[in-house]
Design a protein around this motif. Structure first.
Motif, PDB file in Angstrom:
ATOM      1  N   ARG A   1       0.872  -1.177   0.000  1.00  0.00           N
ATOM      2  CA  ARG A   1       0.000   0.000   0.000  1.00  0.00           C
ATOM      3  C   ARG A   1       0.911   1.229   0.000  1.00  0.00           C
ATOM      4  N   ILE A   2       0.898   1.950  -1.114  1.00  0.00           N
ATOM      5  CA  ILE A   2       1.921   2.960  -1.386  1.00  0.00           C
ATOM      6  C   ILE A   2       1.327   4.357  -1.361  1.00  0.00           C
TER       7      ILE A   2
ATOM      8  N   ARG B   1       2.412  16.817   8.620  1.00  0.00           N
ATOM      9  CA  ARG B   1       1.250  16.301   9.360  1.00  0.00           C
ATOM     10  C   ARG B   1       0.229  15.702   8.406  1.00  0.00           C
ATOM     11  N   ARG B   2      -0.028  16.388   7.293  1.00  0.00           N
ATOM     12  CA  ARG B   2      -1.026  15.893   6.349  1.00  0.00           C
ATOM     13  C   ARG B   2      -0.572  14.578   5.723  1.00  0.00           C
ATOM     14  N   ALA B   3       0.705  14.478   5.393  1.00  0.00           N
ATOM     15  CA  ALA B   3       1.216  13.236   4.820  1.00  0.00           C
ATOM     16  C   ALA B   3       1.082  12.085   5.808  1.00  0.00           C
ATOM     17  N   ALA B   4       1.360  12.341   7.088  1.00  0.00           N
ATOM     18  CA  ALA B   4       1.222  11.300   8.108  1.00  0.00           C
ATOM     19  C   ALA B   4      -0.243  10.896   8.279  1.00  0.00           C
ATOM     20  N   GLU B   5      -1.145  11.878   8.204  1.00  0.00           N
ATOM     21  CA  GLU B   5      -2.570  11.561   8.288  1.00  0.00           C
ATOM     22  C   GLU B   5      -3.007  10.656   7.142  1.00  0.00           C
ATOM     23  N   LEU B   6      -2.541  10.960   5.939  1.00  0.00           N
ATOM     24  CA  LEU B   6      -2.903  10.144   4.776  1.00  0.00           C
ATOM     25  C   LEU B   6      -2.310   8.738   4.885  1.00  0.00           C
ATOM     26  N   LEU B   7      -1.093   8.658   5.401  1.00  0.00           N
ATOM     27  CA  LEU B   7      -0.460   7.355   5.591  1.00  0.00           C
ATOM     28  C   LEU B   7      -1.340   6.460   6.456  1.00  0.00           C
ATOM     29  N   ARG B   8      -1.874   7.046   7.543  1.00  0.00           N
ATOM     30  CA  ARG B   8      -2.713   6.267   8.460  1.00  0.00           C
ATOM     31  C   ARG B   8      -4.112   6.052   7.886  1.00  0.00           C
ATOM     32  N   GLU B   9      -4.683   7.091   7.272  1.00  0.00           N
ATOM     33  CA  GLU B   9      -6.045   6.985   6.754  1.00  0.00           C
ATOM     34  C   GLU B   9      -6.169   5.891   5.698  1.00  0.00           C
ATOM     35  N   TYR B  10      -5.192   5.808   4.820  1.00  0.00           N
ATOM     36  CA  TYR B  10      -5.247   4.822   3.731  1.00  0.00           C
ATOM     37  C   TYR B  10      -4.454   3.558   4.068  1.00  0.00           C
ATOM     38  N   GLU B  11      -3.966   3.478   5.292  1.00  0.00           N
ATOM     39  CA  GLU B  11      -3.238   2.298   5.775  1.00  0.00           C
ATOM     40  C   GLU B  11      -2.067   1.950   4.862  1.00  0.00           C
ATOM     41  N   CYS B  12      -1.315   2.972   4.460  1.00  0.00           N
ATOM     42  CA  CYS B  12      -0.152   2.765   3.610  1.00  0.00           C
ATOM     43  C   CYS B  12       1.045   2.317   4.448  1.00  0.00           C
ATOM     44  N   ASP B  13       1.844   1.458   3.891  1.00  0.00           N
ATOM     45  CA  ASP B  13       3.041   0.998   4.594  1.00  0.00           C
ATOM     46  C   ASP B  13       4.323   1.295   3.822  1.00  0.00           C
ATOM     47  N   ARG B  14       4.198   1.853   2.606  1.00  0.00           N
ATOM     48  CA  ARG B  14       5.339   2.267   1.809  1.00  0.00           C
ATOM     49  C   ARG B  14       5.130   3.705   1.344  1.00  0.00           C
ATOM     50  N   VAL B  15       6.240   4.419   1.185  1.00  0.00           N
ATOM     51  CA  VAL B  15       6.189   5.795   0.687  1.00  0.00           C
ATOM     52  C   VAL B  15       7.183   5.935  -0.460  1.00  0.00           C
TER      53      VAL B  15
ATOM     54  N   ARG C   1       8.853   1.246   4.611  1.00  0.00           N
ATOM     55  CA  ARG C   1       9.877   1.333   3.579  1.00  0.00           C
ATOM     56  C   ARG C   1       9.682   2.618   2.802  1.00  0.00           C
ATOM     57  N   THR C   2      10.758   3.364   2.564  1.00  0.00           N
ATOM     58  CA  THR C   2      10.661   4.625   1.838  1.00  0.00           C
ATOM     59  C   THR C   2      11.670   4.639   0.692  1.00  0.00           C
ATOM     60  N   LEU C   3      11.235   5.230  -0.430  1.00  0.00           N
ATOM     61  CA  LEU C   3      12.063   5.292  -1.635  1.00  0.00           C
ATOM     62  C   LEU C   3      11.953   6.689  -2.212  1.00  0.00           C
ATOM     63  N   ALA C   4      13.089   7.292  -2.545  1.00  0.00           N
ATOM     64  CA  ALA C   4      13.113   8.636  -3.136  1.00  0.00           C
ATOM     65  C   ALA C   4      13.757   8.562  -4.512  1.00  0.00           C
ATOM     66  N   ILE C   5      13.063   9.092  -5.513  1.00  0.00           N
ATOM     67  CA  ILE C   5      13.514   9.019  -6.904  1.00  0.00           C
ATOM     68  C   ILE C   5      14.231  10.312  -7.277  1.00  0.00           C
ATOM     69  N   THR C   6      15.427  10.204  -7.811  1.00  0.00           N
ATOM     70  CA  THR C   6      16.122  11.397  -8.304  1.00  0.00           C
ATOM     71  C   THR C   6      15.973  11.489  -9.815  1.00  0.00           C
ATOM     72  N   HIS C   7      16.054  12.731 -10.309  1.00  0.00           N
ATOM     73  CA  HIS C   7      15.917  12.993 -11.737  1.00  0.00           C
ATOM     74  C   HIS C   7      17.135  13.802 -12.190  1.00  0.00           C
ATOM     75  N   GLY C   8      16.985  15.070 -12.439  1.00  0.00           N
ATOM     76  CA  GLY C   8      18.123  15.881 -12.847  1.00  0.00           C
ATOM     77  C   GLY C   8      18.446  16.980 -11.857  1.00  0.00           C
ATOM     78  N   HIS C   9      17.400  17.568 -11.243  1.00  0.00           N
ATOM     79  CA  HIS C   9      17.665  18.735 -10.394  1.00  0.00           C
ATOM     80  C   HIS C   9      18.427  18.382  -9.131  1.00  0.00           C
ATOM     81  N   GLU C  10      18.386  17.113  -8.702  1.00  0.00           N
ATOM     82  CA  GLU C  10      19.157  16.735  -7.509  1.00  0.00           C
ATOM     83  C   GLU C  10      20.661  16.839  -7.745  1.00  0.00           C
ATOM     84  N   LEU C  11      21.081  16.865  -9.021  1.00  0.00           N
ATOM     85  CA  LEU C  11      22.498  17.058  -9.299  1.00  0.00           C
ATOM     86  C   LEU C  11      22.944  18.442  -8.847  1.00  0.00           C
TER      87      LEU C  11
END
Length: 380
Positions: A4-5, A75-89, A111-121
């Motif tokens: 649940r992502i 806070r809103r992201a944490a609320e959504l995590l709990r509301e939708y019972e997500c276990d991955r971000v 489990r958390t995953l962050a995607i890089t593109h170009g601007h992170e360079l």
């Protein structure tokens, strides 16, 4: 176990661009790959209500036009995590929203995953921003990179333990949508091109993309291929300068600025072209660089040879001499030479286009990208 992502991103349709495409394609495929569900938390955008209504998963729009890692957003992201019972971000772009990772782990993310593109360079090279990127890399379980070039830049900026948790995540192409027989004749008729050779560029109109090099290249190309036309699809802050440049160079009649095209119509614009070119280049001492360039892969999937600028990870989106060419985006004459060669040797161009589509089918699909994300989200 079904995943649940919660996908957190500023880059989501109806906004357009490479990162937006990346996030959308993952969101629509991950439920099928994981057997679970996806919820998108993103910022508001013009036309978002109609776009969201067509999607088979919930999209939660924040009131802000841009999500930032503030306490309220956390806070809103944490609320959504709990509301939708997500276990991955999944963070659709690592910087800056990856700074929320620590708080979301405390809120229950496994489990958390962050995607890089170009601007992170850019973040990796600037002292203050580099410290924030290092924090993100420590807080997430996986930090992805597009390819070798971007991965090398990021690794040099990160602590050793974070480097070990990096993973390659390549974008993909919908090869059923982008294909040679996608209605190009209608676009040619709309533009009044007839059978004239057509060079296509699709991008946001900013200096880094090198559209000015294409406009200048037309002054040489019109000598070698008098009927050739350059069609530029996209908008951006550089458009006025580019139009003035075309007028100054005397090629206004050979350059068409077509504006933004809808996602539904875009494949037909590729199918109408003979060659795709975006001679991107590094700017600001390398702080601005191309991450990879999904447009090159879309063009290859459409059966076009591609001319790619030597910037960041862009050269990894072409097999030089086989599916297209890498060029110096600061040298309009060399760009013109490559374009002229492709337009005057249609047999070679078609062979490169076929090789490019075969390569995309083998190595650059969104289904493969979604499977890779699902693998990286599994606890080790």
């Amino acid at each position: 176990m079904a995943q649940r992502i919660l996908l957190i991103t500023n880059d989501f349709p109806p906004r357009t661009g490479g990162i937006e495409t990346f996030c959308y394609e993952l969101a629509v495929r991950l439920p099928g790959v994981t057997g679970g569900s996806v919820v998108v938390y993103t910022s508001r955008a013009m036309g978002d209500h109609e776009a969201d209504a067509r999607l088979p998963f919930p999209v939660v729009r924040d009131a802000a036009g841009t999500l930032l890692p503030t306490r309220r957003v956390a806070r809103r992201a944490a609320e959504l995590l709990r509301e939708y019972e997500c276990d991955r971000v999944v963070f659709g772009a690592a910087a800056p929203l990856g700074l929320l990772a620590g708080g979301l782990r405390r809120a229950g993310a496994r489990r958390t995953l962050a995607i890089t593109h170009g601007h992170e360079l850019w973040w990796a090279r600037v002292p203050g921003a580099r410290q924030l990127l290092r924090r993100i890399s420590r807080d997430v379980d996986v930090l992805t990179h597009l390819g070798n070039a971007t991965g090398d830049v990021l690794r040099r900026a990160l602590p050793p333990e974070a480097r070990e948790r990096m993973a390659r995540l390549a974008p993909g192409v919908d090869t059923e949508q982008f294909r040679p027989d996608s209605g190009g004749d209608a676009v040619r008729e709309e533009l009044g091109l007839g059978s004239a050779p057509m060079v296509l560029c699709v991008c946001r109109l900013v200096p880094r993309k090198g559209v000015d090099a294409l406009v200048r290249a037309m002054t040489w190309l019109r000598v070698r291929v008098p009927e050739a036309r350059l069609v530029v699809v996209g908008q951006g802050p550089d458009e006025r300068r580019l139009r003035a440049l075309a007028a100054w160079a005397g090629v206004t009649d050979r350059v068409v600025f077509a504006g933004v095209q809808s996602a539904e119509r875009l494949p037909a614009w590729y199918a109408a072209a003979d060659v795709f070119a975006m001679p991107c280049r590094n700017r600001r001492g390398g702080l601005e660089a191309e991450g990879l360039g999904i447009v090159f892969l879309e063009a290859a999937a459409s059966g076009l040879p591609v001319v790619v600028g030597d910037s960041g990870g862009a050269p990894e989106a072409v097999r030089h001499g086989e599916t297209g060419y890498v060029v110096d985006g600061r040298d309009p004459r060399s760009v013109a030479e490559r374009l002229a060669g492709l337009l005057t040797e249609p047999g070679r161009s078609r062979a490169m286009g076929r090789a490019g589509r075969a390569w995309v089918l083998d190595a650059w699909t969104w289904d493969a990208a979604a499977r890779r994300v699902a693998e990286l989200l599994e606890p080790v």
